[in-house]
Motif scaffolding. Structure first.
Motif, PDB file in Angstrom:
ATOM      1  N   GLU A  88       0.863  -1.179   0.000  1.00  0.00           N
ATOM      2  CA  GLU A  88       0.000   0.000   0.000  1.00  0.00           C
ATOM      3  C   GLU A  88       0.897   1.226   0.000  1.00  0.00           C
ATOM      4  O   GLU A  88       1.830   1.327   0.790  1.00  0.00           O
ATOM      5  N   TYR A  89       0.636   2.142  -0.908  1.00  0.00           N
ATOM      6  CA  TYR A  89       1.494   3.318  -1.040  1.00  0.00           C
ATOM      7  C   TYR A  89       0.674   4.594  -0.925  1.00  0.00           C
ATOM      8  O   TYR A  89      -0.551   4.592  -1.037  1.00  0.00           O
ATOM      9  N   ILE A  90       1.386   5.683  -0.695  1.00  0.00           N
ATOM     10  CA  ILE A  90       0.792   7.012  -0.547  1.00  0.00           C
ATOM     11  C   ILE A  90       1.163   7.853  -1.764  1.00  0.00           C
ATOM     12  O   ILE A  90       2.283   7.763  -2.271  1.00  0.00           O
ATOM     13  N   TYR A  91       0.246   8.668  -2.210  1.00  0.00           N
ATOM     14  CA  TYR A  91       0.584   9.612  -3.271  1.00  0.00           C
ATOM     15  C   TYR A  91      -0.192  10.911  -3.081  1.00  0.00           C
ATOM     16  O   TYR A  91      -1.244  10.948  -2.470  1.00  0.00           O
ATOM     17  N   PHE A  92       0.389  11.980  -3.621  1.00  0.00           N
ATOM     18  CA  PHE A  92      -0.235  13.296  -3.626  1.00  0.00           C
ATOM     19  C   PHE A  92      -0.312  13.741  -5.083  1.00  0.00           C
ATOM     20  O   PHE A  92       0.618  13.535  -5.852  1.00  0.00           O
ATOM     21  N   PHE A  93      -1.396  14.367  -5.450  1.00  0.00           N
ATOM     22  CA  PHE A  93      -1.499  14.870  -6.821  1.00  0.00           C
ATOM     23  C   PHE A  93      -1.483  16.391  -6.776  1.00  0.00           C
ATOM     24  O   PHE A  93      -0.470  16.996  -6.527  1.00  0.00           O
ATOM     25  N   LEU A  94      -2.587  17.022  -6.965  1.00  0.00           N
ATOM     26  CA  LEU A  94      -2.647  18.484  -6.913  1.00  0.00           C
ATOM     27  C   LEU A  94      -3.257  18.937  -5.599  1.00  0.00           C
ATOM     28  O   LEU A  94      -3.927  19.969  -5.521  1.00  0.00           O
ATOM     29  N   ILE A 153       7.377   9.313  -5.255  1.00  0.00           N
ATOM     30  CA  ILE A 153       8.264  10.469  -5.145  1.00  0.00           C
ATOM     31  C   ILE A 153       8.592  11.070  -6.515  1.00  0.00           C
ATOM     32  O   ILE A 153       8.831  12.261  -6.644  1.00  0.00           O
ATOM     33  N   TYR A 154       8.577  10.225  -7.569  1.00  0.00           N
ATOM     34  CA  TYR A 154       8.960  10.722  -8.887  1.00  0.00           C
ATOM     35  C   TYR A 154       8.313   9.844  -9.951  1.00  0.00           C
ATOM     36  O   TYR A 154       8.237   8.621  -9.802  1.00  0.00           O
ATOM     37  N   ILE A 155       7.829  10.483 -11.015  1.00  0.00           N
ATOM     38  CA  ILE A 155       7.218   9.760 -12.129  1.00  0.00           C
ATOM     39  C   ILE A 155       7.926  10.154 -13.415  1.00  0.00           C
ATOM     40  O   ILE A 155       8.024  11.336 -13.747  1.00  0.00           O
ATOM     41  N   LYS A 164       3.968  18.728 -14.124  1.00  0.00           N
ATOM     42  CA  LYS A 164       4.915  17.743 -13.591  1.00  0.00           C
ATOM     43  C   LYS A 164       5.792  18.348 -12.494  1.00  0.00           C
ATOM     44  O   LYS A 164       6.007  17.724 -11.444  1.00  0.00           O
ATOM     45  N   LYS A 165       6.290  19.556 -12.706  1.00  0.00           N
ATOM     46  CA  LYS A 165       7.154  20.185 -11.703  1.00  0.00           C
ATOM     47  C   LYS A 165       6.383  20.464 -10.418  1.00  0.00           C
ATOM     48  O   LYS A 165       6.906  20.273  -9.319  1.00  0.00           O
ATOM     49  N   GLN A 166       5.158  20.915 -10.558  1.00  0.00           N
ATOM     50  CA  GLN A 166       4.333  21.206  -9.387  1.00  0.00           C
ATOM     51  C   GLN A 166       4.052  19.928  -8.602  1.00  0.00           C
ATOM     52  O   GLN A 166       4.127  19.902  -7.371  1.00  0.00           O
ATOM     53  N   ILE A 167       3.737  18.853  -9.314  1.00  0.00           N
ATOM     54  CA  ILE A 167       3.477  17.565  -8.661  1.00  0.00           C
ATOM     55  C   ILE A 167       4.725  17.065  -7.948  1.00  0.00           C
ATOM     56  O   ILE A 167       4.662  16.599  -6.806  1.00  0.00           O
ATOM     57  N   LEU A 168       5.882  17.173  -8.614  1.00  0.00           N
ATOM     58  CA  LEU A 168       7.135  16.709  -8.030  1.00  0.00           C
ATOM     59  C   LEU A 168       7.478  17.482  -6.766  1.00  0.00           C
ATOM     60  O   LEU A 168       7.845  16.889  -5.731  1.00  0.00           O
ATOM     61  N   ARG A 169       7.337  18.810  -6.790  1.00  0.00           N
ATOM     62  CA  ARG A 169       7.629  19.620  -5.601  1.00  0.00           C
ATOM     63  C   ARG A 169       6.726  19.212  -4.436  1.00  0.00           C
ATOM     64  O   ARG A 169       7.177  19.117  -3.289  1.00  0.00           O
TER      65      ARG A 169
END
Length: 214
Positions: A88-94, A153-155, A164-169
């Protein structure tokens, strides 16, 4: 992001095997600490069961994925073991609100922060004459701090990605803000640069400057 994550209808170790569907020598590790050895299909995040034939048997079984912890395959090209772990993993989008999901991933580095990778392929949309949505491949890197859930952490996408930059930050900030605030500051000030689509520079910075083992 949720739509992209759901494209994980793929085989996590297919890049290592470079082959299509067939069964491989494998050991299944169950959540109850049991294990079974035999032939198994490659794991896929769109399937709820895994086809398996135990050694000494000719009967094909369908093993429920939610009973498994990991599957260790033997690469027929070099006899090396490749392990796919269901996590199970965590992710953040916008948003700074975390979401979770499950997928098969492969560990590529271990430490206070471990790195996992998973691969996805989107076949696109073809209306019979041309693609209205271009086929694309996706490489997902996850960081896992100690025993916490891994976090995207990175796609690395084969086609341009909006924001992409906003998501990465956001992903870097939400993972490191309490563990290594200086890393967040240095990354946003462009003192840390991810090159060749490999975020390991972030883990290396953490180990050198913020690790609790220092």
């Amino acid at each position: 992001m949720s739509k992209i994550i759901q494209l994980f209808a793929f085989i996590v170790i297919s890049v290592s095997f470079s082959t299509k569907a067939q069964q491989f020598d494998a050991t299944l590790y169950f959540l109850d600490e049991k294990k079974r050895t035999g032939k198994a299909d490659m794991v896929s995040n769109e399937e709820t069961k895994l086809a398996f034939i135990e050694n000494g048997s000719k009967k094909k079984e369908k093993i429920k994925i939610n009973l498994l912890d990991k599957v260790e395959y033997i690469n027929p090209k070099n006899n090396e073991a490749i392990t796919a772990e269901l996590k199970e993993y965590i992710y953040f989008f916008l948003s700074d609100k975390p979401k979770t999901n499950f997928c098969w991933m492969k560990k590529i580095n271990s430490g206070e922060i471990s790195t996992y990778v998973a691969y996805a392929y989107d076949g696109g949309i073809n209306n019979g004459y041309h693609y209205s949505v271009t086929p694309s491949s996706h490489e997902y890197f996850f960081f896992q701090y100690k025993n916490e859930k891994p976090q995207v952490i990175y796609i690395n996408n084969s086609i341009p990605t909006l924001n992409k930059k906003q998501i990465l930050r956001r992903q870097i900030r939400n993972f490191f803000k309490d563990k290594c605030p200086q890393l967040v500051s240095d990354f946003e000030a462009e003192k840390i640069v991810i090159r060749n689509n490999n975020p390991e520079v972030l883990r290396q910075y953490y180990e050198k400057n913020c690790s609790t083992n220092n």
